[in-house]
Design a protein around this motif. Structure first.
Motif, PDB file in Angstrom:
ATOM      1  N   ASN A   1       0.731  -1.078   0.046  1.00 17.68           N
ATOM      2  CA  ASN A   1      -0.029   0.061   0.095  1.00 17.68           C
ATOM      3  C   ASN A   1       0.909   1.265   0.056  1.00 17.68           C
ATOM      4  N   THR A   2       0.663   1.871  -1.117  1.00 18.71           N
ATOM      5  CA  THR A   2       1.763   3.268  -1.126  1.00 18.71           C
ATOM      6  C   THR A   2       1.391   4.562  -0.367  1.00 18.71           C
ATOM      7  N   SER A   3       0.153   4.361   0.132  1.00 21.40           N
ATOM      8  CA  SER A   3      -0.571   5.457   0.900  1.00 21.40           C
ATOM      9  C   SER A   3       0.133   5.287   2.264  1.00 21.40           C
ATOM     10  N   PHE A   4       0.499   3.879   2.763  1.00 23.14           N
ATOM     11  CA  PHE A   4       0.935   3.749   4.191  1.00 23.14           C
ATOM     12  C   PHE A   4       2.325   3.636   4.235  1.00 23.14           C
ATOM     13  N   VAL A   5       2.999   4.676   4.700  1.00 23.52           N
ATOM     14  CA  VAL A   5       4.525   4.760   4.813  1.00 23.52           C
ATOM     15  C   VAL A   5       5.090   4.871   6.155  1.00 23.52           C
ATOM     16  N   PHE A   6       6.328   4.442   6.172  1.00 27.34           N
ATOM     17  CA  PHE A   6       6.859   4.420   7.271  1.00 27.34           C
ATOM     18  C   PHE A   6       8.367   4.359   7.096  1.00 27.34           C
ATOM     19  N   PRO A   7       9.496   4.911   7.870  1.00 26.85           N
ATOM     20  CA  PRO A   7      10.809   5.012   7.721  1.00 26.85           C
ATOM     21  C   PRO A   7      11.364   3.570   7.242  1.00 26.85           C
ATOM     22  N   ALA A   8      12.017   3.431   6.197  1.00 27.74           N
ATOM     23  CA  ALA A   8      12.711   2.408   5.431  1.00 27.74           C
ATOM     24  C   ALA A   8      11.911   1.406   4.799  1.00 27.74           C
ATOM     25  N   LYS A   9      10.586   1.619   4.752  1.00 28.99           N
ATOM     26  CA  LYS A   9       9.728   0.805   4.084  1.00 28.99           C
ATOM     27  C   LYS A   9       9.836   0.425   2.601  1.00 28.99           C
ATOM     28  N   GLU A  10      10.289   1.411   1.819  1.00 34.53           N
ATOM     29  CA  GLU A  10      10.507   1.309   0.525  1.00 34.53           C
ATOM     30  C   GLU A  10      11.998   0.795   0.023  1.00 34.53           C
ATOM     31  N   ARG A  11      12.940   0.655   1.156  1.00 32.43           N
ATOM     32  CA  ARG A  11      14.329   0.243   0.599  1.00 32.43           C
ATOM     33  C   ARG A  11      14.217  -1.468   0.272  1.00 32.43           C
ATOM     34  N   SER A  12      15.337  -1.946  -0.349  1.00 35.91           N
ATOM     35  CA  SER A  12      15.431  -3.024  -0.726  1.00 35.91           C
ATOM     36  C   SER A  12      16.092  -4.016   0.240  1.00 35.91           C
ATOM     37  N   PHE A  13      15.752  -5.453   0.247  1.00 44.36           N
ATOM     38  CA  PHE A  13      16.680  -6.136   1.136  1.00 44.36           C
ATOM     39  C   PHE A  13      17.953  -5.842   0.954  1.00 44.36           C
ATOM     40  N   ASP A  14      18.614  -5.387  -0.307  1.00 42.45           N
ATOM     41  CA  ASP A  14      20.175  -5.122  -0.310  1.00 42.45           C
ATOM     42  C   ASP A  14      20.463  -3.876   0.459  1.00 42.45           C
ATOM     43  N   ASP A  15      19.493  -3.041   0.638  1.00 42.20           N
ATOM     44  CA  ASP A  15      19.707  -1.729   1.068  1.00 42.20           C
ATOM     45  C   ASP A  15      19.766  -1.810   2.647  1.00 42.20           C
ATOM     46  N   ILE A  16      19.566  -2.913   3.385  1.00 40.23           N
ATOM     47  CA  ILE A  16      19.411  -3.399   4.856  1.00 40.23           C
ATOM     48  C   ILE A  16      20.644  -3.257   5.405  1.00 40.23           C
ATOM     49  N   PRO A  17      21.360  -2.328   6.102  1.00 42.69           N
ATOM     50  CA  PRO A  17      22.685  -2.457   6.499  1.00 42.69           C
ATOM     51  C   PRO A  17      22.977  -4.175   7.398  1.00 42.69           C
ATOM     52  N   ASN A  18      24.132  -4.381   7.291  1.00 42.95           N
ATOM     53  CA  ASN A  18      24.518  -5.806   7.734  1.00 42.95           C
ATOM     54  C   ASN A  18      24.113  -5.891   9.278  1.00 42.95           C
ATOM     55  N   TYR A  19      24.432  -4.872  10.221  1.00 44.87           N
ATOM     56  CA  TYR A  19      24.231  -4.911  11.420  1.00 44.87           C
ATOM     57  C   TYR A  19      22.802  -5.014  11.839  1.00 44.87           C
ATOM     58  N   GLU A  20      21.947  -4.565  10.797  1.00 41.47           N
ATOM     59  CA  GLU A  20      20.501  -4.540  11.183  1.00 41.47           C
ATOM     60  C   GLU A  20      19.846  -6.152  10.903  1.00 41.47           C
ATOM     61  N   LEU A  21      20.837  -6.871  10.580  1.00 42.04           N
ATOM     62  CA  LEU A  21      20.365  -8.383  10.075  1.00 42.04           C
ATOM     63  C   LEU A  21      20.769  -9.416  11.253  1.00 42.04           C
ATOM     64  N   ASN A  22      20.982  -8.802  12.619  1.00 44.81           N
ATOM     65  CA  ASN A  22      21.442  -9.582  13.533  1.00 44.81           C
ATOM     66  C   ASN A  22      20.280 -10.204  14.348  1.00 44.81           C
ATOM     67  N   HIS A  23      19.235 -10.033  13.976  1.00 41.16           N
ATOM     68  CA  HIS A  23      18.265 -10.709  14.737  1.00 41.16           C
ATOM     69  C   HIS A  23      17.417 -11.971  13.896  1.00 41.16           C
ATOM     70  N   LEU A  24      18.133 -12.348  12.895  1.00 42.88           N
ATOM     71  CA  LEU A  24      17.679 -13.425  12.013  1.00 42.88           C
ATOM     72  C   LEU A  24      18.719 -14.575  12.209  1.00 42.88           C
ATOM     73  N   ILE A  25      17.964 -15.446  12.947  1.00 46.45           N
ATOM     74  CA  ILE A  25      18.919 -16.710  13.321  1.00 46.45           C
ATOM     75  C   ILE A  25      18.274 -17.897  12.411  1.00 46.45           C
ATOM     76  N   VAL A  26      19.479 -18.428  11.960  1.00 41.91           N
ATOM     77  CA  VAL A  26      19.426 -19.380  10.901  1.00 41.91           C
ATOM     78  C   VAL A  26      19.733 -20.970  11.399  1.00 41.91           C
ATOM     79  N   ASP A  27      18.918 -21.934  11.142  1.00 41.76           N
ATOM     80  CA  ASP A  27      19.374 -23.464  11.286  1.00 41.76           C
ATOM     81  C   ASP A  27      19.150 -23.983   9.811  1.00 41.76           C
ATOM     82  N   ASP A  28      20.577 -24.279   9.438  1.00 39.67           N
ATOM     83  CA  ASP A  28      20.589 -25.028   8.337  1.00 39.67           C
ATOM     84  C   ASP A  28      20.145 -26.555   8.374  1.00 39.67           C
TER      85      ASP A  28
END
Length: 419
Positions: A139-166
Motif C-alpha cells: 500500500n503506497t499510501s501507508f508509509v513509514f521509515p525504511a519501508k521502500e528500501r530493498s533487502f540489499d539496502d538493509i545494513p548488515n548490522y540490522e540483520l542480527n536478529h535473523l537466526i538460521v538453522d541449516d
C-alpha cells in the motif's frame, strides 16, 4: 615466475567459478544434508514437505554451507565460527527463579506444562496475518521509515536478529519480550549448535538462560559477511527463498510495558547505567544519580514509566543511537516488507501458534515448546499504565509504533488516544 603467477591466477579463477556454480546449483535444488534430520527444499508458502522416503532415488546435495565455509573462510575464520557446535563451561545453578522472588513476580514464570488448544481455523488465521502484511507493505499510501528500501539496502548490522538453522531450513527473527528466550532455546536444539557434556541439548529448558542470549551461540545473518564475503547477500537470498521464516509479535504498547517492567523494575546493572541514569538526569532532575542500581533501589530511586515514555519520545534518543532491541519497533528488527515470512505467531495465541509451527516444521515429535511466562503484562493493564501519561504523549507514542500496530493486525488503542 610468470608461469607460476598464471597458474595461481588460473587456480583462483577456477575456485571462484566453482563457487558460483555451486551457488547456482543450490539456488535451484535447495539445502539437503546427510543428517538424521535432513531438511528438503520448501515451497514459498508453508505446506506438506516430502519425507526422506519420498526423496529416494534423488541424489542429495552436499553440505554446501560447509563447503563454502572451507573454501571462502580462509583468512576470515573466527576462533569459534558462528553456527559451529560449542561446549559451554559447566552449567551454573538452575536459572529458574524461586517462587515468590521479585523476578518471579515481575516476569511471571509459569513452568507447568499444558496442552495447546487446536484451532480449526489455524491455517486460515496464518493466511490472514500474512495477507495483512502483504497488503500494507504494498500500500503506497501507508508509509513509514525504511519501508521502500530493498533487502540489499538493509545494513548488515540490522540483520542480527535473523537466526538460521541449516539443519532444518529455518530462519527465526527474534523479537525481545515476545517469548524469544524460549524460541532461541528451540533453535539451539534444532541446530545442535550448543553441546552439553559432548552431546547436543535435547530439552530446550535444560539450556541456561545466559547461554541462550550469548550471540556466539547462534548463526545470524549479520555474521555471513565474515564467513562468505561478497557472496553473503546472495546466500542470504537463497536461504530466504528456500527456508521457512517465522517471527512472533505482540501488542506494541503491551510489549513496551513488559520491557519497562523487566528492565527497570528489576535490579539490572547494565540497563541502570546505560539507560536509567540518563533518564534520571534528563527527566527526574537528579544531577548525580547513585553509581549502582543496588544503591539507587536502596534509596528508593527508580525511573518511572513516565520517564521511560519521555525517553522514547525524545528526539535526542535516536540521534545518539538506535532504540535498544527491547523497545525497538518490530518492523525495524525483522524487516517484514523486505522478507516474506511464512509464519507470523502472536504472543496472545502463543500455545496454539507454537504447536502449529512445530507441526509445520515437522519437529513436533521430537520437542515441545517450553512452558512460558504467564502473560501478566496483559492488554487490560494498558489503561492503568498509561493513566498518568499525557494524552499528547500517548498520541506521539502511537505514531512511533503505528507501523507495528498496522502491519501485524493490532487494533488502534482508541481508548488511550482520545480524551
Amino acid at each position: 615466475m610468470a608461469r607460476a603467477r598464471l597458474l595461481r591466477l588460473g587456480l583462483a579463477l577456477g575456485s571462484v567459478g566453482m563457487v558460483l556454480l555451486i551457488i547456482a546449483y543450490w539456488d535451484s535444488v535447495g539445502p539437503a544434508h546427510f543428517s538424521p534430520h535432513a531438511a528438503f527444499s520448501r515451497p514459498r508458502t508453508p505446506g506438506p514437505r516430502p519425507s526422506p522416503g519420498q526423496a529416494a532415488g534423488r541424489e542429495l546435495a552436499p553440505d554446501v554451507d560447509e563447503f563454502l565455509e572451507k573454501l571462502l573462510g580462509a583468512g576470515t575464520r573466527q576462533s569459534v565460527l558462528p553456527g559451529k557446535k560449542t561446549e559451554p563451561p559447566p552449567p551454573p545453578a538452575p536459572s529458574r527463579p524461586a517462587p515468590g522472588s521479585m523476578e518471579e513476580s515481575v516476569r511471571g514464570y509459569d513452568w507447568s506444562s499444558r496442552d495447546a488448544p487446536q484451532s480449526p481455523d489455524a491455517d486460515g488465521q496464518q493466511a490472514a496475518r500474512r495477507g495483512v502484511l502483504r497488503d500494507f507493505c504494498a500500500n503506497t499510501s501507508f508509509v513509514f521509515p525504511a519501508k521502500e528500501r530493498s533487502f540489499d539496502d538493509i545494513p548488515n548490522y540490522e540483520l542480527n536478529h535473523l537466526i538460521v538453522d541449516d539443519r532444518h531450513g529455518v530462519i527465526y527473527c527474534y523479537v525481545p519480550k515476545v517469548a524469544c528466550t524460549n524460541w532461541k532455546r528451540v533453535m539451539i536444539v534444532l541446530s545442535e549448535s550448543l553441546l552439553d557434556r559432548g552431546a547436543p541439548y535435547r530439552d530446550p529448558l535444560d539450556i541456561p538462560r545466559e547461554y541462550v542470549h550469548n550471540s556466539s551461540t547462534h548463526l545470524t545473518f549479520n555474521k555471513f559477511w565474515r564467513r562468505y564475503g561478497k557472496f553473503s547477500r546472495h546466500l542470504m537470498k537463497i536461504k530466504l527463498k528456500k527456508y521457512t521464516k517465522f517471527l512472533f509479535v505482540r501488542d506494541p504498547f503491551v510489549r513496551l510495558i513488559s520491557a519497562f517492567r523487566s528492565k527497570f523494575e528489576l535490579e539490572n546493572e547494565e540497563f541502570y547505567r546505560k539507560f536509567a541514569v540518563p533518564m534520571l538526569r534528563a527527566y527526574a532532575n537528579h544531577s548525580s544519580p547513585p553509581a549502582s542500581v543496588s544503591e539507587a533501589f536502596g534509596a528508593g530511586l527508580r525511573v518511572t514509566f513516565s520517564h521511560f515514555i519521555q525517553y522514547l519520545l525524545d528526539p535526542r534518543t535516536e540521534r545518539l543511537a538506535p532504540f535498544n532491541e527491547h523497545w525497538r519497533q518490530v518492523h525495524r528488527l525483522c524487516h517484514p516488507c523486505q522478507i516474506e515470512y511464512d509464519f507470523v505467531g502472536k504472543l496472545e495465541t502463543l500455545d496454539q501458534d507454537a504447536a502449529q509451527l512445530l507441526r509445520l516444521l515437522k519437529v513436533d515429535g521430537r520437542l515441545h515448546f517450553p512452558p512460558s511466562y504467564r502473560n501478566r503484562t496483559a492488554s487490560s493493564w494498558e489503561e492503568d499504565w498509561f493513566a498518568n501519561i499525557p494524552l499528547a504523549w500517548r498520541q506521539q507514542l502511537y505514531k512511533l509504533y503505528e507501523a507495528d500496530f498496522v502491519l501485524f493486525g493490532y487494533p488502534k488503542p482508541e481508548h488511550l488516544l482520545r480524551d
